[in-house]
Motif scaffolding. Structure first.
Motif, mmCIF file in Angstrom:
data_model
loop_
_atom_site.group_PDB
_atom_site.id
_atom_site.type_symbol
_atom_site.label_atom_id
_atom_site.label_comp_id
_atom_site.label_asym_id
_atom_site.label_seq_id
_atom_site.Cartn_x
_atom_site.Cartn_y
_atom_site.Cartn_z
ATOM 1 N N PHE A 170 -18.824 -20.366 5.570
ATOM 2 C CA PHE A 170 -19.058 -20.385 4.126
ATOM 3 C C PHE A 170 -17.743 -20.653 3.414
ATOM 4 O O PHE A 170 -16.722 -20.035 3.706
ATOM 5 C CB PHE A 170 -19.630 -19.050 3.662
ATOM 6 N N HIS A 171 -17.783 -21.596 2.456
ATOM 7 C CA HIS A 171 -16.559 -21.993 1.752
ATOM 8 C C HIS A 171 -16.751 -21.920 0.251
ATOM 9 O O HIS A 171 -17.768 -22.385 -0.282
ATOM 10 C CB HIS A 171 -16.177 -23.426 2.137
ATOM 11 N N THR A 172 -15.771 -21.347 -0.446
ATOM 12 C CA THR A 172 -15.744 -21.384 -1.895
ATOM 13 C C THR A 172 -14.290 -21.366 -2.335
ATOM 14 O O THR A 172 -13.380 -21.402 -1.508
ATOM 15 C CB THR A 172 -16.566 -20.226 -2.507
ATOM 16 N N GLY A 173 -14.066 -21.349 -3.669
ATOM 17 C CA GLY A 173 -12.686 -21.480 -4.113
ATOM 18 C C GLY A 173 -12.408 -20.914 -5.482
ATOM 19 O O GLY A 173 -13.300 -20.442 -6.198
ATOM 20 N N GLY A 174 -11.137 -21.001 -5.868
ATOM 21 C CA GLY A 174 -10.655 -20.349 -7.062
ATOM 22 C C GLY A 174 -11.090 -20.964 -8.368
ATOM 23 O O GLY A 174 -11.138 -20.277 -9.389
ATOM 24 N N VAL A 175 -11.395 -22.269 -8.384
ATOM 25 C CA VAL A 175 -11.805 -22.892 -9.641
ATOM 26 C C VAL A 175 -13.175 -22.386 -10.064
ATOM 27 O O VAL A 175 -13.378 -21.944 -11.203
ATOM 28 C CB VAL A 175 -11.786 -24.423 -9.524
ATOM 29 N N PHE A 176 -14.152 -22.421 -9.156
ATOM 30 C CA PHE A 176 -15.480 -21.922 -9.496
ATOM 31 C C PHE A 176 -15.421 -20.432 -9.831
ATOM 32 O O PHE A 176 -16.056 -19.970 -10.789
ATOM 33 C CB PHE A 176 -16.447 -22.155 -8.341
ATOM 34 N N THR A 177 -14.653 -19.684 -9.080
ATOM 35 C CA THR A 177 -14.529 -18.249 -9.314
ATOM 36 C C THR A 177 -14.028 -17.962 -10.727
ATOM 37 O O THR A 177 -14.437 -16.977 -11.359
ATOM 38 C CB THR A 177 -13.563 -17.638 -8.288
ATOM 39 N N ALA A 178 -13.154 -18.826 -11.229
ATOM 40 C CA ALA A 178 -12.517 -18.584 -12.519
ATOM 41 C C ALA A 178 -13.293 -19.116 -13.714
ATOM 42 O O ALA A 178 -12.876 -18.913 -14.855
ATOM 43 C CB ALA A 178 -11.120 -19.203 -12.515
ATOM 44 N N LEU A 179 -14.419 -19.784 -13.498
ATOM 45 C CA LEU A 179 -15.142 -20.383 -14.621
ATOM 46 C C LEU A 179 -15.627 -19.339 -15.626
ATOM 47 O O LEU A 179 -15.597 -19.570 -16.832
ATOM 48 C CB LEU A 179 -16.344 -21.189 -14.110
ATOM 49 N N ALA A 180 -16.103 -18.203 -15.137
ATOM 50 C CA ALA A 180 -16.650 -17.165 -16.011
ATOM 51 C C ALA A 180 -16.728 -15.864 -15.229
ATOM 52 O O ALA A 180 -16.672 -15.867 -13.988
ATOM 53 C CB ALA A 180 -18.041 -17.562 -16.517
ATOM 54 N N SER A 181 -16.880 -14.763 -15.948
ATOM 55 C CA SER A 181 -17.001 -13.477 -15.256
ATOM 56 C C SER A 181 -18.231 -13.454 -14.364
ATOM 57 O O SER A 181 -18.218 -12.840 -13.286
ATOM 58 C CB SER A 181 -17.058 -12.333 -16.273
ATOM 59 N N ASN A 182 -19.296 -14.137 -14.779
ATOM 60 C CA ASN A 182 -20.516 -14.144 -13.967
ATOM 61 C C ASN A 182 -20.352 -14.945 -12.690
ATOM 62 O O ASN A 182 -20.906 -14.594 -11.650
ATOM 63 C CB ASN A 182 -21.711 -14.668 -14.779
ATOM 64 N N THR A 183 -19.575 -16.057 -12.725
ATOM 65 C CA THR A 183 -19.374 -16.812 -11.479
ATOM 66 C C THR A 183 -18.522 -16.012 -10.505
ATOM 67 O O THR A 183 -18.722 -16.098 -9.291
ATOM 68 C CB THR A 183 -18.736 -18.188 -11.746
ATOM 69 N N ALA A 184 -17.585 -15.235 -11.028
ATOM 70 C CA ALA A 184 -16.807 -14.351 -10.150
ATOM 71 C C ALA A 184 -17.719 -13.341 -9.473
ATOM 72 O O ALA A 184 -17.577 -13.055 -8.272
ATOM 73 C CB ALA A 184 -15.731 -13.636 -10.967
ATOM 74 N N GLU A 185 -18.678 -12.811 -10.222
ATOM 75 C CA GLU A 185 -19.625 -11.854 -9.648
ATOM 76 C C GLU A 185 -20.504 -12.514 -8.587
ATOM 77 O O GLU A 185 -20.838 -11.886 -7.567
ATOM 78 C CB GLU A 185 -20.490 -11.267 -10.758
ATOM 79 N N VAL A 186 -20.866 -13.770 -8.807
ATOM 80 C CA VAL A 186 -21.671 -14.499 -7.825
ATOM 81 C C VAL A 186 -20.881 -14.674 -6.526
ATOM 82 O O VAL A 186 -21.419 -14.503 -5.423
ATOM 83 C CB VAL A 186 -22.119 -15.871 -8.378
ATOM 84 N N VAL A 187 -19.599 -15.023 -6.645
ATOM 85 C CA VAL A 187 -18.765 -15.184 -5.451
ATOM 86 C C VAL A 187 -18.691 -13.881 -4.669
ATOM 87 O O VAL A 187 -18.871 -13.863 -3.437
ATOM 88 C CB VAL A 187 -17.356 -15.672 -5.841
#
Length: 368
Positions: free
Chosen positions: A154-171
Motif C-alpha cells: 500500500f502506497h500513499t504520500g504527503g501531498v494527499f495527506t496535507a490536502l485537508a484534515s479529513n484526508t489526513a484522517e483517511v490516511v
C-alpha cells in the motif's frame, strides 16, 4: 536468494499486488510553450500516489488499484478513461454527485510547464474543493480492500495527506487497517509548506507525519524531509553539501530507524539541477543496517522531471516485491526514474526490459 527485507503476503493469497491512495488530477501541458500564453494544452492524468500504481501496472506488470474520489461528470469520466488506459483498477473509487457547476465537487487541475534550460518547471494548481480532497473516513471500505480482497503493498504520500484534515484522517484509517492485515506500507513524505500554512503549519505537519511514520515500512525522503516533516533533530548533518552527496542521508538513517524501529527501508533520490534540461541524478537506500547506492548519472538529459520520484518509488517497490534485494531496488528505482523523465507527462511510459537494459549499462542505442 537471501531472506527478504520485507515480509510480503503471497501473491496467490491476494487480489492486488499494490493499492494507492491519493488524488488523481488532470495535468494541462502547454508543450514547449508557457501556460500564460498557451492556445492549446495536452491533457494527462497524474498524482503522486496514482503515478506509483500506474507504474506498477504498466512497467512492472503488477495488479494495481487506486483509492480516490471523482465527480460524476465529463471531467471525472475523462480521468476514468485515462486511468483505464493506465491499467489501474477503479473499483475503490468514490463517485461524487456533480451539481453541474463545480461548486460542490470537481477534478483538480494542474497547469504544468516542463521547463527548459535556464527556465525551471512551473506548476500552477487549481484544485480547491476537489472530490478527492473531500474524502472522509468510512467512505472507502478498507476491510474489503485489505482483508477480503487482499493487498501486498500500500502506497500513499504527503501531498494527499496535507490536502485537508479529513484526508489526513483517511490516511490514518487506511494505515491502521493495512497494518492489521499485514500489508507493506510505503510513504513518500513530499512536504509542501503551502498545503499546511492554513492548517497549523509545521507543528501540525510534524505531529501527523510522526503518527504515519510509526505505521510505515518503507519511507521515502531526504534529510530535509526527515528534519522538516518529522521534526527530527539529526546529529551530525553537514550544511552546504552538494545535493548529490549521500553523506547526510547516511547520517540520518540510523537515527531515523532508532526513532521509528518499524521502518525497514529508507530511500531517496539524489539530484543536482544544472538546468531544467540537465540534472545529475542518483539514489541511495538503507536496509537492514547497510547502504546501497545507484550509479550517479551525471549530466542526465531531462525532458520532463515531474513524476520521476514516483517512478523511483515504484521501481524500488517492484524489486523488493520480487525479492531481488536492496541493491536491485535502488538500481531499478533510479533507472526507472531516469527513463520516466525522458517523456512528457507525469506518468511513466517505460517497460521492464528498458529498465533492465539501463541497469545493465546500456546507453541510448537503437532497440530492435
Amino acid at each position: 536468494m537471501s531472506d527478504p527485507i520485507l515480509k510480503l503476503r503471497p501473491a496467490s493469497e491476494t487480489r492486488w499486488d499494490c493499492a494507492a491512495l491519493g488524488e488523481v488530477m488532470l495535468r494541462l501541458d502547454p508543450g514547449d510553450g508557457r501556460v500564460r500564453n498557451a492556445r492549446q494544452f495536452q491533457v494527462w492524468e497524474g498524482g503522486g500516489e496514482y503515478n506509483f500504481a500506474r507504474g506498477m501496472s504498466k512497467c512492472w506488470g503488477k495488479r494495481a488499484t487506486v483509492a480516490t474520489a471523482l465527480p460524476d461528470s465529463d471531467l471525472g469520466w475523462l480521468v476514468q478513461d485515462l486511468i483505464g488506459q493506465g491499467g489501474v483498477d477503479m473499483s475503490h473509487v468514490v463517485w461524487r454527485e456533480f451539481d453541474g457547476l463545480g461548486r460542490n465537487t470537481r477534478v483538480g487541475l494542474n497547469f504544468t510547464e516542463r521547463g527548459f534550460g535556464v527556465r525551471p518547471a512551473l506548476g500552477v494548481s487549481d484544485r480547491a474543493n476537489s472530490a478527492a480532497s473531500q474524502l472522509r473516513p468510512g467512505e472507502i471500505d478498507w476491510e474489503r480492500l485489505f482483508g477480503e480482497e487482499g493487498v501486498r503493498w500500500f502506497h500513499t504520500g504527503g501531498v494527499f495527506t496535507a490536502l485537508a484534515s479529513n484526508t489526513a484522517e483517511v490516511v490514518l484509517e487506511a494505515l491502521e487497517v493495512a497494518r492489521k492485515h499485514g500489508v507493506i506500507v510505503s510513504f513518500d513524505q513530499n512536504y509542501r509548506a503551502s498545503l499546511w500554512k492554513d492548517r497549523g503549519g509545521l507543528d501540525a505537519a510534524q505531529a501527523l507525519n510522526r503518527k504515519i511514520a510509526a505505521m510505515t515500512d518503507v519511507m521515502i525522503g531526504n534529510d530535509h524531509d526527515f528534519v522538516v516533516c518529522l521534526g527530527m533533530e539529526i546529529d551530525g548533518l553537514v550544511k552546504g553539501l552538494p545535493p548529490t552527496d549521500p553523506a547526510n542521508f547516511k547520517t540520518l538513517a540510523p537515527q531515523a530507524v532508532k526513532a521509528f524501529p518499524n521502518l525497514k527501508v529508507l530511500a531517496t533520490t539524489l539530484r543536482a539541477v544544472r538546468s531544467a534540461s540537465v540534472n545529475d541524478f542518483g539514489a541511495i537506500l538503507w536496509a537492514d543496517g547497510a547502504f546501497y547506492e545507484a550509479p550517479m548519472r551525471d549530466g542526465l538529459a531531462i525532458y520532463d522531471r515531474i513524476g520521476g520520484g514516483d517512478g523511483f518509488a515504484s521501481g524500488l517497490a517492484y524489486a523488493l516485491m520480487e525479492n531481488l534485494g536492496p541493491q536491485a531496488a535502488v538500481d531499478y528505482g533510479a533507472a526507472h526514474a531516469a527513463l520516466a523523465m525522458t517523456t512528457p507527462g507525469d506518468t511513466s511510459m517505460v517497460r521492464l526490459k528498458e529498465v533492465e537494459a539501463l541497469v545493465k549499462g546500456a546507453g541510448a542505442r537503437v532497440i530492435r
